[in-house]
Design a protein around this motif. Structure first.
Motif, short mmCIF file in Angstrom:
data_model
loop_
_atom_site.label_atom_id
_atom_site.label_comp_id
_atom_site.label_asym_id
_atom_site.label_seq_id
_atom_site.Cartn_x
_atom_site.Cartn_y
_atom_site.Cartn_z
N MET A 195 72.66 69.59 -26.08
CA MET A 195 72.63 70.88 -25.41
C MET A 195 71.24 71.06 -24.80
SD MET A 195 74.24 73.77 -24.72
CE MET A 195 73.89 75.45 -24.24
N ILE A 196 71.16 71.30 -23.50
CA ILE A 196 69.88 71.46 -22.84
C ILE A 196 69.41 72.90 -22.99
CG2 ILE A 196 68.71 71.41 -20.61
CD1 ILE A 196 70.51 69.16 -19.81
N ALA A 197 68.16 73.07 -23.35
CA ALA A 197 67.63 74.42 -23.56
C ALA A 197 67.56 75.18 -22.25
CB ALA A 197 66.25 74.33 -24.20
N GLN A 198 67.61 76.50 -22.34
CA GLN A 198 67.46 77.36 -21.17
C GLN A 198 65.97 77.51 -20.85
OE1 GLN A 198 70.12 78.59 -19.33
NE2 GLN A 198 71.13 77.14 -20.68
N LYS A 230 65.63 68.52 -20.18
CA LYS A 230 65.90 67.54 -21.23
C LYS A 230 64.61 66.92 -21.73
CE LYS A 230 68.52 65.42 -24.03
NZ LYS A 230 69.24 66.18 -25.08
N ALA A 231 63.70 66.65 -20.81
CA ALA A 231 62.41 66.09 -21.20
C ALA A 231 61.67 67.06 -22.11
CB ALA A 231 61.58 65.77 -19.96
N ARG A 232 61.77 68.34 -21.81
CA ARG A 232 61.13 69.34 -22.67
C ARG A 232 61.76 69.36 -24.06
NH1 ARG A 232 61.98 75.54 -21.53
NH2 ARG A 232 63.76 75.03 -22.85
N ASP A 233 63.10 69.23 -24.09
CA ASP A 233 63.81 69.18 -25.38
C ASP A 233 63.35 67.98 -26.21
OD1 ASP A 233 65.23 71.43 -24.89
OD2 ASP A 233 67.14 70.43 -24.51
N ILE A 234 63.29 66.82 -25.57
CA ILE A 234 62.89 65.60 -26.28
C ILE A 234 61.46 65.73 -26.80
CG2 ILE A 234 62.42 63.14 -25.98
CD1 ILE A 234 65.37 63.71 -26.16
N ALA A 235 60.60 66.29 -25.95
CA ALA A 235 59.21 66.46 -26.38
C ALA A 235 59.12 67.40 -27.58
CB ALA A 235 58.38 66.99 -25.21
N ALA A 236 59.88 68.50 -27.54
CA ALA A 236 59.85 69.45 -28.67
C ALA A 236 60.42 68.80 -29.93
CB ALA A 236 60.65 70.69 -28.30
N ALA A 237 61.50 68.04 -29.79
CA ALA A 237 62.12 67.39 -30.95
C ALA A 237 61.19 66.36 -31.55
CB ALA A 237 63.43 66.73 -30.53
N ALA A 238 60.42 65.67 -30.71
CA ALA A 238 59.47 64.67 -31.22
C ALA A 238 58.40 65.31 -32.08
CB ALA A 238 58.84 63.92 -30.04
N LEU A 239 58.07 66.57 -31.79
CA LEU A 239 57.05 67.28 -32.57
C LEU A 239 57.64 67.97 -33.79
CD1 LEU A 239 55.05 68.91 -29.62
CD2 LEU A 239 54.40 66.91 -30.97
N ASN A 240 58.97 68.00 -33.89
CA ASN A 240 59.63 68.73 -34.97
C ASN A 240 60.26 67.81 -36.01
OD1 ASN A 240 58.92 71.21 -33.92
ND2 ASN A 240 60.77 71.35 -32.65
N GLY A 241 59.85 66.57 -36.03
CA GLY A 241 60.24 65.70 -37.13
C GLY A 241 61.41 64.79 -36.87
N SER A 267 64.61 56.91 -33.45
CA SER A 267 65.98 56.46 -33.24
C SER A 267 66.86 57.61 -32.79
CB SER A 267 66.53 55.85 -34.53
OG SER A 267 67.89 55.47 -34.36
N GLU A 268 66.68 58.79 -33.43
CA GLU A 268 67.47 59.96 -33.05
C GLU A 268 67.11 60.42 -31.63
OE1 GLU A 268 68.31 62.26 -37.25
OE2 GLU A 268 66.29 62.38 -36.35
N LEU A 269 65.82 60.40 -31.35
CA LEU A 269 65.38 60.79 -30.01
C LEU A 269 65.95 59.86 -28.94
CD1 LEU A 269 61.61 61.62 -30.70
CD2 LEU A 269 63.46 63.25 -30.26
N PHE A 270 65.90 58.55 -29.24
CA PHE A 270 66.39 57.58 -28.27
C PHE A 270 67.90 57.72 -28.07
CE2 PHE A 270 67.97 53.37 -27.01
CZ PHE A 270 67.21 53.17 -25.86
N THR A 271 68.62 57.96 -29.16
CA THR A 271 70.08 58.13 -29.05
C THR A 271 70.41 59.34 -28.20
OG1 THR A 271 70.44 57.11 -31.21
CG2 THR A 271 72.20 58.52 -30.35
N ASP A 272 69.69 60.43 -28.45
CA ASP A 272 69.90 61.66 -27.68
C ASP A 272 69.58 61.43 -26.21
OD1 ASP A 272 70.37 64.25 -26.95
OD2 ASP A 272 68.53 65.07 -27.82
N LEU A 273 68.45 60.77 -25.96
CA LEU A 273 68.03 60.52 -24.59
C LEU A 273 69.01 59.58 -23.88
CD1 LEU A 273 65.95 60.94 -22.36
CD2 LEU A 273 64.64 59.03 -23.31
N SER A 274 69.47 58.54 -24.58
CA SER A 274 70.41 57.58 -23.98
C SER A 274 71.72 58.26 -23.62
CB SER A 274 70.66 56.42 -24.95
OG SER A 274 69.49 55.69 -25.19
N ALA A 275 72.19 59.16 -24.50
CA ALA A 275 73.43 59.86 -24.21
C ALA A 275 73.27 60.72 -22.97
CB ALA A 275 73.83 60.72 -25.41
N PHE A 276 72.10 61.36 -22.86
CA PHE A 276 71.83 62.18 -21.67
C PHE A 276 71.81 61.32 -20.41
CE2 PHE A 276 68.68 63.68 -18.58
CZ PHE A 276 69.24 64.90 -18.22
#
Length: 514
Positions: free
Chosen positions: A1-4, A122-133, A137-146
């Motif tokens: 889900m992409i953030a607003q 999406k890039a902002r989401d990934i960046a925030a998720a990377a800072l939130n633990g 692997s999870e980040l890459f899976t999410d990014l690949s799906a996108f």
């Protein structure tokens, strides 16, 4: 889900293009199907534009007419327009668009901005998720799906092949408009061709003046309304080009200094390269040109083997894309073959005479010129064929008689023309040729009679004058009456030999005798 987006976040957007797309659909509702091929209402960034597109689409789905009053009523019910004037919004948006012809172009810009926006979020989401633990692997899976989803939407960077159902296709506006009636069609490629020194450039100059000013081209072909246009002429030279514009403007009754929508360049972009084509398109876009003459094509396509159809297609197809994107007719000023068909250098030109391959297939309209006979250098007179035709089902053929004069004439060269129906003109030229032949023959016969009479100052009898001059008896009456009417001779009385009674005769008048 992409953030607003947050309230103050700056995101990719194309607000002007959104306004143009909505305005195009407002003034031409049938354009909605074209716009929706490239962008959905929810992909508009501005909330008012997004609401307007949703409203128009829903009205069309429900069978409601899309007019300003009903659209305004529908928009007033939407939360986005709380505190906003729907009427004022529609008025401003509608006034911003002159024509819906560029609706697809603006829809593509809106779609492109939306894609960039999705990537940004999406890039902002990934960046925030990377800072939130989240793990790598999870980040890459999410990014690949996108990326996979995004690739399916945009087609690996290529546009989806546009298509329509037959019902949609028939409803689209396929009207073919003219920039110059019966000569230049709107937003299509064309060819302006002739052999060397057959006034290709000069007639193209005349056409550009007509299009820019709204004056009839060659006094025959109407221009529906003045349009900004341009010519790239890299062969004639600035001096000759300037002189041609000045004398043709003088004949058409316009001042060159008053024409501010006609743009001229003597620098030829190399249209076989992306850089050259980009230079051409930016020039067209900067001035909003509706037609451009490229003169001559052999410079624009230097180094290309124009005998190879497939090779020429690689270079001509990108020009067609520019025509479509900019809604600008590109006209190739091109040479005809030097070797004539059936050995006739003065035959009426056809598309088969166009030099090389590709241009006949690429162009949608043609202007073809050719000499009917050799020009007269002492007077600057030209006798030409002028022929037009196009895939939209139009055509014309004329004899074009032009007088340019000479540079040494008082006042310099001129531009005087006459368009004639070929059949009528052939009959007229035959009659003129017959009359000229008769006049020359009569002049020679009058000279022969005068040469005899100068030896007989007192005159000769009609019979002797006929015999000594060598004029035929069949033509003697015409010659005699002409010479009397023109004052070459006068009647007199002539004494023959020992006869005492004079006979009727003729002698030179006092003026001719001296």
């Amino acid at each position: 889900m992409i953030a607003q987006a947050t309230q103050h976040e700056i995101l990719p957007r194309a607000l002007d293009a959104e306004q143009q797309a909505v305005g195009s659909v407002l003034i031409e509702p049938d354009r909605a199907a074209e716009v929706l091929r490239y962008v959905r209402p929810g992909e508009f960034f501005h909330p008012l534009h997004r609401a307007a597109m949703f409203t128009i689409v829903n009205m069309q789905r429900d069978g409601l007419p899309v007019d300003i009053v009903i659209v305004s009523q529908q928009l007033a019910k939407r939360p986005e327009f709380k505190g906003e004037s729907a009427t004022a919004y529609l008025g401003e948006t509608g006034r911003s668009v002159v024509s819906g012809a560029n609706a697809v172009y603006h829809a593509k810009l809106v779609a492109e901005a939306n894609r960039k926006r999705q990537i940004h979020l999406k890039a902002r989401d990934i960046a925030a998720a990377a800072l939130n633990g989240e793990s790598a692997s999870e980040l890459f899976t999410d990014l690949s799906a996108f990326v996979d989803d995004f690739r399916r939407v945009v087609g690996n960077g290529t546009e989806e092949l546009p298509s329509h159902t037959l019902a949609e296709f028939i409803r689209l506006d396929h009207r073919q408009n003219f920039l110059i009636d019966g000569v230049v069609t709107e937003a299509q490629p064309g060819v302006w061709s002739a052999k060397s020194k057959s006034l290709k450039t000069t007639t193209a100059v005349a056409a550009s003046i007509a299009l820019a000013t709204g004056r009839p081209f060659l006094g025959q072909y109407e221009v529906p309304e003045p349009q900004p246009c341009g010519i790239i002429s890299a062969e004639s030279g600035g001096a000759t080009l300037s002189e041609s514009y000045e004398r043709i403007c003088a004949d058409m009754g316009v001042w060159p200094s008053a024409i501010d929508n006609l743009h001229i360049s003597t620098e030829m972009p190399l249209l076989t390269t992306p850089e050259g084509r980009d230079q051409l398109e930016r020039w067209i876009e900067k001035y909003g040109l509706r037609a451009v003459w490229i003169d001559p094509t052999y410079q624009a396509f230097a180094g290309v083997d124009d005998t190879q159809l497939m090779q020429m297609a690689l270079h001509l197809l990108p020009l067609s894309k520019i025509v479509d994107r900019q809604r600008c007719s590109i006209i190739a000023v091109h040479h005809n073959k030097k070797t004539p068909r059936a050995g006739d250098y003065y035959a009426e030109p056809t598309m088969d005479d166009i030099q090389g391959s590709g241009f006949q297939q690429w162009a949608r309209f043609f202007v073809m010129l050719g000499r009917r006979r050799e020009w007269e250098p002492t007077t600057g007179q030209h006798w030409l064929w002028f022929r037009t035709e196009g895939s939209a089902g139009f055509g014309s053929r004329y004899h074009l008689n032009l007088t340019e004069g000479r540079r040494s004439d008082p006042g310099g060269r001129i531009w005087q023309l006459q368009l004639c129906d070929p059949q009528e003109n052939v009959e007229l030229e035959q009659a003129e040729a017959t009359a000229t032949k008769e006049s020359n023959k009569l002049s020679n016969e009058r000279a022969a009679v005068c040469a005899v009479l100068v030896q007989y100052p007192d005159g000769l009898s009609w019979t002797k004058a006929l015999r000594l001059s060598g004029v035929s008896e069949r033509r003697w009456k015409v010659v005699r009456e002409t010479m009397l009417d023109e004052g070459d001779v006068e009647e007199c009385q002539v004494v023959l030999g020992n006869r005492k009674t004079p006979v009727d005769g003729i002698k030179l008048t006092s003026t001719e005798a001296t």
